[in-house]
Design a protein around this motif. Structure first.
Motif, PDB file in Angstrom:
ATOM      1  N   GLN A 157      28.942  98.967  24.367  1.00 20.62           N
ATOM      2  CA  GLN A 157      28.719  97.909  23.385  1.00 20.62           C
ATOM      3  C   GLN A 157      27.235  97.681  23.149  1.00 20.62           C
ATOM      4  OE1 GLN A 157      31.408  96.142  21.731  1.00 20.62           O
ATOM      5  NE2 GLN A 157      29.633  95.798  20.419  1.00 20.62           N
ATOM      6  N   THR A 215      26.086 100.338  20.850  1.00 14.14           N
ATOM      7  CA  THR A 215      26.692 100.106  19.536  1.00 14.14           C
ATOM      8  C   THR A 215      26.010  98.968  18.800  1.00 14.14           C
ATOM      9  OG1 THR A 215      28.837 100.882  20.391  1.00 14.14           O
ATOM     10  CG2 THR A 215      28.857  99.587  18.355  1.00 14.14           C
ATOM     11  N   GLU A 226      22.622 100.237  17.424  1.00 17.33           N
ATOM     12  CA  GLU A 226      22.800 101.143  16.284  1.00 17.33           C
ATOM     13  C   GLU A 226      23.275 100.378  15.050  1.00 17.33           C
ATOM     14  OE1 GLU A 226      21.922 104.117  16.003  1.00 17.33           O
ATOM     15  OE2 GLU A 226      21.946 105.116  17.952  1.00 17.33           O
ATOM     16  N   THR A 227      24.205  99.448  15.234  1.00 15.43           N
ATOM     17  CA  THR A 227      24.720  98.677  14.101  1.00 15.43           C
ATOM     18  C   THR A 227      23.635  97.826  13.474  1.00 15.43           C
ATOM     19  OG1 THR A 227      26.922  98.590  15.123  1.00 15.43           O
ATOM     20  CG2 THR A 227      26.442  96.973  13.419  1.00 15.43           C
TER      21      THR A 227
END
Length: 486
Positions: free
Chosen positions: A392, A395, A398-399
């Motif tokens: 997470q 993630t 990157e998001t």
């Protein structure tokens, strides 16, 4: 005789560390091997730089600084997390007490007086001799005692140490959780405040366009009375004015609701909150880019909390295994007993006792086996949570990087669209005055400009939210303490 007593004492002192260390049982903790990427793949042109504490100050808003400071002190979730941390720290003392001997002291003193009278002839003789009843003889008894009792359970298998280890790990997890909650609330204050600014900008745009539309309506009314334009043209512009005026109450409501949301985030009733706001155009968005992914895990308090929880679960499993082995306890007492208080501590009044006991679980109806099974399953569950927290973390970065990159591009392109829409509206108004086009051309140009301006505000808000999320995803300047439980 004296030398025979002293030698075992010396041997006991030398053997004590070995008994305390004992034979530790159960699996040693090893952090799960989670694959770590070598680099982030999201597009960015900024130089790598990790955020520092006080990251919200980089946006250049003193009011935002004040709101975040209030949230750090009074936000209810932050206060609750701090209280949970204090409770976890207190639990360390509770769990650590089993590694130390238990000593209790007691003292007592009693006084008893008993009287006895002479009976039969003796009594009569005394009566005749002294002219009264027989004499009474009283006996008085005093008894004083004091004692100290000590008991200690040898942690030969490390059960008590593992309980302390679990408590320490849980306290570390509570500390990291408090940092996670604080970072989450800081980000929530920033995004909510930026939403307030966005609604203020949209409200200013709506008022500006309403004034422009009203000005054009006034002009058309004058031209209608002069016979230059017809009634449908005036009615069309009046409908546009009414439509733009109708959007204002909703914007005011949304603005007020967002401002009220800052109240709960800063821990105060909205009646005490004053938000001046401003414009998104006054907010600075610094370039953001994390360093290498491997450094991220030491900068995310949620990942650290998941690992600390895993360490505690491992210690709990070890303690459950140690419960299958014998328990060795030592007890002793020292006291004094005397019939006179001033001789209570004399050597002759000393009472000493010592005992050793050993207990081995033989049949417990599956309680120990079941407890071990529960603890092992909990450990596996915590492993999955830790691995999820690691994935997470990558993630989230990157998001947020992706959102920030494309929101920056959208804002740049949308500014161009607003500039061109403004030029088109200026040209349409000039042509209307020259009689080249009708009012419908101006109305279309006004609607296009209004839509593009609102889209620009949303694009800038999206970019700001992405920047806040990236700061949060990179840990907000938090770094794992050097004394972390591992």
């Amino acid at each position: 005789m004296t030398s025979m007593i002293r030698r075992p004492d010396r041997l006991a002192v030398l053997a004590a560390p070995l008994l305390l260390a004992g034979c530790v049982v159960g699996p040693a903790f090893h952090a799960p091997k989670t694959p770590v990427p070598t680099a982030f793949v999201s597009p960015t042109t900024a130089q790598p730089a990790w955020p520092k504490p006080g990251w919200w100050r980089n946006f250049g808003s003193s009011e935002l600084d004040t709101l975040v400071a209030a949230a750090k002190l009074h936000n209810f979730s932050v206060v609750e997390a701090i209280d949970q941390l204090e409770a976890a720290n207190a639990q360390i003392e509770v769990s650590g007490s089993s590694l130390l001997p238990t000593i209790t002291g007691a003292g007592s003193g009693n006084f008893q007086q008993a009287g006895s009278g002479a009976a039969g002839a003796s009594s009569r003789s005394s009566f005749s001799q002294f002219g009264g009843l027989g004499s009474n003889k009283n006996s008085t008894t005093h008894n004083y005692s004091a004692n100290f009792q000590a008991s200690y359970q040898l942690d030969f298998w490390g059960k008590n140490y593992d309980a302390l280890r679990a408590a320490q790990a849980n306290a570390a997890a509570a500390q990291f959780n408090a940092a996670t909650v604080a970072l989450t609330e800081e980000a929530a204050v920033a995004t909510t405040y930026f939403q307030v600014l966005a609604y203020q900008d949209e409200l200013a745009i709506a008022h500006h366009n309403l004034d422009a539309a009203q000005g054009l309506l006034n002009q058309l009314n004058a031209e209608f009375h002069a016979g230059v334009v017809d009634q449908p043209t005036v009615a069309q512009q009046a409908a546009l004015v009414a439509s733009e005026r109708a959007t204002i109450p909703n914007l005011v409501s949304e603005l007020r609701q967002q401002a009220l949301g800052l109240g709960i985030l800063t821990g105060q009733a909205p009646e005490f909150l004053r938000v001046h706001g401003g414009s998104l155009n006054d907010i600075t968005i610094p370039p953001l880019r994390p360093g290498v992914p491997s450094a991220l895990l030491a900068r995310r308090p949620d990942v650290a909390a998941a690992e600390a929880t895993l360490i505690g679960a491992n210690a709990t499993v070890r303690g459950a295994i140690a419960a299958f082995f014998p328990a060795i306890s030592l007890t002793g007492s020292a006291g004094w007993q005397s019939t006179a208080l001033n001789t209570l501590i004399n050597p002759g009044s000393v009472l000493l006792s010592a005992a050793t006991s050993l207990s081995q679980p033989i049949f417990e109806g599956g309680a120990l086996t079941g407890t071990l099974g529960v603890d092992r399953a909990t450990y596996r569950e915590d492993v999955a949570k830790y691995e999820q927290a690691v994935v997470q973390a990558f993630t989230d970065v990157e998001t947020a990087m992706t959102a920030l990159h494309y929101a920056t591009d959208q804002e740049h392109l949308q500014r161009i669209a607003v500039q061109r829409a403004q030029s088109a509206l200026d040209g349409a108004r000039a042509q209307l005055q020259a009689g080249v086009v009708d009012v419908s051309t101006v109305l279309n140009a006004e609607e296009t400009l209004l839509s593009d301006q609102n889209t620009l505000e949303q694009a800038r808000l999206t970019r700001l939210d992405a920047a806040v999320n990236l700061y949060k995803a990179m840990g907000g300047g938090w770094v794992i303490p050097k004394n972390e439980v591992r």
